[in-house]
Design a protein around this motif. Structure first.
Motif, PDB file in Angstrom:
ATOM      1  N   ILE A 222      -6.350  17.837 -27.416  1.00 31.95           N
ATOM      2  CA  ILE A 222      -7.197  18.040 -26.235  1.00 31.95           C
ATOM      3  C   ILE A 222      -7.565  16.691 -25.633  1.00 31.95           C
ATOM      4  N   PHE A 223      -7.885  15.730 -26.492  1.00 31.25           N
ATOM      5  CA  PHE A 223      -8.176  14.376 -26.015  1.00 31.25           C
ATOM      6  C   PHE A 223      -6.956  13.761 -25.329  1.00 31.25           C
ATOM      7  N   ARG A 224      -5.773  13.992 -25.882  1.00 29.53           N
ATOM      8  CA  ARG A 224      -4.549  13.483 -25.269  1.00 29.53           C
ATOM      9  C   ARG A 224      -4.357  14.069 -23.874  1.00 29.53           C
ATOM     10  N   ASN A 225      -4.603  15.374 -23.729  1.00 28.07           N
ATOM     11  CA  ASN A 225      -4.476  16.001 -22.411  1.00 28.07           C
ATOM     12  C   ASN A 225      -5.507  15.448 -21.425  1.00 28.07           C
ATOM     13  N   CYS A 226      -6.698  15.126 -21.943  1.00 29.02           N
ATOM     14  CA  CYS A 226      -7.727  14.552 -21.068  1.00 29.02           C
ATOM     15  C   CYS A 226      -7.318  13.164 -20.577  1.00 29.02           C
ATOM     16  N   THR A 227      -6.666  12.380 -21.446  1.00 30.40           N
ATOM     17  CA  THR A 227      -6.191  11.064 -21.005  1.00 30.40           C
ATOM     18  C   THR A 227      -5.154  11.202 -19.890  1.00 30.40           C
ATOM     19  N   ALA A 228      -4.293  12.202 -20.004  1.00 32.02           N
ATOM     20  CA  ALA A 228      -3.307  12.441 -18.942  1.00 32.02           C
ATOM     21  C   ALA A 228      -3.983  12.860 -17.644  1.00 32.02           C
ATOM     22  N   MET A 229      -5.041  13.657 -17.749  1.00 29.60           N
ATOM     23  CA  MET A 229      -5.775  14.066 -16.551  1.00 29.60           C
ATOM     24  C   MET A 229      -6.453  12.881 -15.878  1.00 29.60           C
ATOM     25  N   LEU A 230      -6.997  11.960 -16.689  1.00 30.62           N
ATOM     26  CA  LEU A 230      -7.647  10.779 -16.123  1.00 30.62           C
ATOM     27  C   LEU A 230      -6.641   9.884 -15.407  1.00 30.62           C
ATOM     28  N   ILE A 231      -5.447   9.752 -15.973  1.00 34.78           N
ATOM     29  CA  ILE A 231      -4.413   8.958 -15.319  1.00 34.78           C
ATOM     30  C   ILE A 231      -4.017   9.593 -13.991  1.00 34.78           C
ATOM     31  N   THR A 232      -3.935  10.924 -13.967  1.00 37.34           N
ATOM     32  CA  THR A 232      -3.617  11.612 -12.717  1.00 37.34           C
ATOM     33  C   THR A 232      -4.743  11.462 -11.704  1.00 37.34           C
ATOM     34  N   MET A 233      -5.986  11.492 -12.176  1.00 40.73           N
ATOM     35  CA  MET A 233      -7.120  11.289 -11.286  1.00 40.73           C
ATOM     36  C   MET A 233      -7.101   9.884 -10.675  1.00 40.73           C
ATOM     37  N   ASN A 234      -6.520   8.930 -11.411  1.00 37.72           N
ATOM     38  CA  ASN A 234      -6.377   7.583 -10.870  1.00 37.72           C
ATOM     39  C   ASN A 234      -5.522   7.585  -9.606  1.00 37.72           C
ATOM     40  N   CYS A 235      -4.574   8.534  -9.543  1.00 39.71           N
ATOM     41  CA  CYS A 235      -3.718   8.649  -8.356  1.00 39.71           C
ATOM     42  C   CYS A 235      -4.515   9.111  -7.138  1.00 39.71           C
ATOM     43  N   LEU A 236      -5.637   9.759  -7.363  1.00 39.75           N
ATOM     44  CA  LEU A 236      -6.507  10.140  -6.250  1.00 39.75           C
ATOM     45  C   LEU A 236      -7.456   9.010  -5.876  1.00 39.75           C
ATOM     46  N   GLY A 237      -7.849   8.221  -6.880  1.00 37.50           N
ATOM     47  CA  GLY A 237      -8.782   7.129  -6.623  1.00 37.50           C
ATOM     48  C   GLY A 237      -8.159   5.955  -5.899  1.00 37.50           C
TER      49      GLY A 237
ATOM     50  N   PHE B  12       0.823  -1.203   0.000  1.00 41.94           N
ATOM     51  CA  PHE B  12       0.000   0.000   0.000  1.00 41.94           C
ATOM     52  C   PHE B  12       0.864   1.264   0.000  1.00 41.94           C
ATOM     53  N   CYS B  13       1.910   1.259   0.813  1.00 38.75           N
ATOM     54  CA  CYS B  13       2.802   2.418   0.856  1.00 38.75           C
ATOM     55  C   CYS B  13       3.520   2.605  -0.472  1.00 38.75           C
ATOM     56  N   ASN B  14       3.919   1.513  -1.087  1.00 38.13           N
ATOM     57  CA  ASN B  14       4.581   1.618  -2.382  1.00 38.13           C
ATOM     58  C   ASN B  14       3.623   2.113  -3.458  1.00 38.13           C
ATOM     59  N   LEU B  15       2.354   1.694  -3.383  1.00 37.20           N
ATOM     60  CA  LEU B  15       1.348   2.197  -4.325  1.00 37.20           C
ATOM     61  C   LEU B  15       1.155   3.702  -4.145  1.00 37.20           C
ATOM     62  N   ALA B  16       1.113   4.149  -2.895  1.00 40.28           N
ATOM     63  CA  ALA B  16       0.975   5.588  -2.637  1.00 40.28           C
ATOM     64  C   ALA B  16       2.184   6.353  -3.162  1.00 40.28           C
ATOM     65  N   PHE B  17       3.379   5.786  -2.997  1.00 39.74           N
ATOM     66  CA  PHE B  17       4.578   6.440  -3.516  1.00 39.74           C
ATOM     67  C   PHE B  17       4.556   6.481  -5.044  1.00 39.74           C
ATOM     68  N   SER B  18       4.077   5.414  -5.697  1.00 41.61           N
ATOM     69  CA  SER B  18       3.973   5.401  -7.162  1.00 41.61           C
ATOM     70  C   SER B  18       2.996   6.461  -7.649  1.00 41.61           C
ATOM     71  N   ASP B  19       1.858   6.579  -6.952  1.00 45.00           N
ATOM     72  CA  ASP B  19       0.888   7.611  -7.318  1.00 45.00           C
ATOM     73  C   ASP B  19       1.470   9.008  -7.139  1.00 45.00           C
ATOM     74  N   LEU B  20       2.246   9.184  -6.062  1.00 50.36           N
ATOM     75  CA  LEU B  20       2.896  10.478  -5.836  1.00 50.36           C
ATOM     76  C   LEU B  20       3.909  10.769  -6.945  1.00 50.36           C
ATOM     77  N   PHE B  21       4.643   9.762  -7.357  1.00 51.76           N
ATOM     78  CA  PHE B  21       5.618   9.887  -8.437  1.00 51.76           C
ATOM     79  C   PHE B  21       4.927  10.239  -9.751  1.00 51.76           C
ATOM     80  N   THR B  22       3.776   9.612 -10.002  1.00 52.14           N
ATOM     81  CA  THR B  22       2.999   9.916 -11.216  1.00 52.14           C
ATOM     82  C   THR B  22       2.530  11.360 -11.212  1.00 52.14           C
TER      83      THR B  22
END
Length: 281
Positions: free
Chosen positions: A234-249, A21-31
């Motif tokens: 614009i679609f490419r930027n939205c895909t990047a935003m969704l990946i970043t939102m995954n770090c919150l989920g 879990f801690c490593n997953l949180a660190f990976s999300d932080l890195f992303t």
């Protein structure tokens, strides 16, 4: 950061799942940080994120590494949870702290190797052939090599592990019911696993399916940058935003949603000295 702080402060790192879990949180932080780096480059010089530049190699490589590490950590968590249920109480002797540390090390090693291949020479800076339109200066064949196998692994392995967990819990519930014993504990665990696995699949689908579609479009596209601007970017930027939102989920689903960790976080917030002990099924 909240997940890392809470787990470090409560001294639960001796558990194998806590390490993952801690490593997953660190990976999300890195992303998040690598995505922020790309965002700053886009703000200061948007052209290099469209037409490609040598300056984009390192940010894209780190971004790819962090995404791969997150995917591998999710797979590792699914496997650990499956072993915990399949082996019942014997899992404490099978999945140890050293095993989790080894899994973390292998995940990062594989992620760094695959993510840094463009820095080792697999890029299309000096040639127009096979150049990615959306993710220049990456090559299309590199994106396919990275995306397709990892998407298959990231979707199929958690699907198998969580379905097996639900099946095992259902069989044990039926055995307990046949013996005339209470099955409320197994029923509650089955519902919780089913809900969690559903959330995991929906989050992964929403976060990574658009990026996978963008890679497929990039591989089959024969148009130039000017023909695709601005809609596809614009679609490419939205895909990047969704990946970043995954770090919150991920922290919400895997850690903050847990009652034990939520209670610990509340205790830390209130500066309480009470310790909440977790009871795992």
């Amino acid at each position: 950061c909240t997940v890392l702080f809470t787990r470090l402060a409560t001294k639960d790192l001796h558990k194998p799942i806590s390490i993952l879990f801690c490593n997953l949180a660190f990976s999300d932080l890195f992303t998040s940080f690598s995505g922020f780096w790309i965002s700053m480059l886009f703000i200061t010089n948007p052209d290099i994120t469209i037409f490609g530049s040598k300056d984009m190699l390192a940010p894209y490589a780190l971004y790819t590494t962090s995404i791969l590490s997150t995917a591998y950590n999710l797979v590792s968590i699914g496997i650990e949870r499956y072993l915990a249920v399949a082996e019942s109480m014997r899992t404490r002797f099978r999945v140890t702290r050293n095993h989790s540390i080894a899994a973390v090390f292998i995940n990062w090693l594989l992620a760094f190797f695959l993510g840094c291949l463009p820095l080792m020479g697999w890029h299309c800076l000096s040639m127009e052939k096979n150049l990615s339109i959306l993710y220049s200066p990456f090559c299309v064949n590199y994106l396919i090599f990275i995306a397709i196998p990892n998407v298959v692994v990231a979707f199929l392995v958690p699907l198998f592990t969580y379905l097996r967990i639900i099946i095992i819990l259902r069989r044990r519930k039926q055995r307990m019911k046949a013996c005339g014993q209470a099955t409320s504990t197994y029923k509650s665990a089955e519902i919780q696993v089913a809900r969690t696995s559903t959330f995991i699949w929906l989050l992964a689908l929403i976060s990574y399916a658009p990026f996978f579609a963008a890679v497929i479009f990039d591989a089959t596209n024969r148009q130039c940058h000017s023909d695709l601007y601005p809609g596809v970017y614009i679609f490419r930027n939205c895909t990047a935003m969704l990946i970043t939102m995954n770090c919150l989920g991920n922290p919400i689903i895997y850690t903050l949603k847990a009652k034990t960790l939520g209670a610990k976080l509340k205790a830390l917030t209130c500066l309480s000295t009470n310790r909440v002990r977790a009871c795992t099924i």
